[in-house]
Design a protein around this motif. Sequence first.
Motif: not given
Length: 121
Positions: A28-41, A70-74, A78-79
């Motif tokens: 769970k923690e790794e998924w959230i970390q990866k999604n944060i990095l993707a969202m920052l990108s 903005l949809v990409d951020v969403l 949501v992930s």
Amino acid sequence: MDKLETIFTMQQALNRDIAERRNLRFSKEEWIQKNILAMLSELSEVLDEVNFKWWKNEQPLDELALKQELVDVLHFFVSMCLHSGMDADELFRLYCEKNRENFDRQYGRSEKKGYEVGGNA
């Protein structure tokens, strides 16, 4: 199904498909970390769309490209919700609670001080 629930359902299907096709197994923690990095990108791509570089010549705003970023951020937001165990109903409920608290802070009706306009910080 309402629009937010539809978004959550569609994102869950995409997440499952990607994880299965790519054989991804993260905590769970790794998924959230990866999604944060993707969202920052993706947020960086939003910045590029709104001409934040004052040292460059401005380009006309591409409204569609901005909205697509903005949809990409969403997608990644949501992930993160899904990976944390939050569904559309819980997000809506917590958002409403936090929105009410944010208004209360602005009007000095909160235990949290330092937000109210003209108040003593």
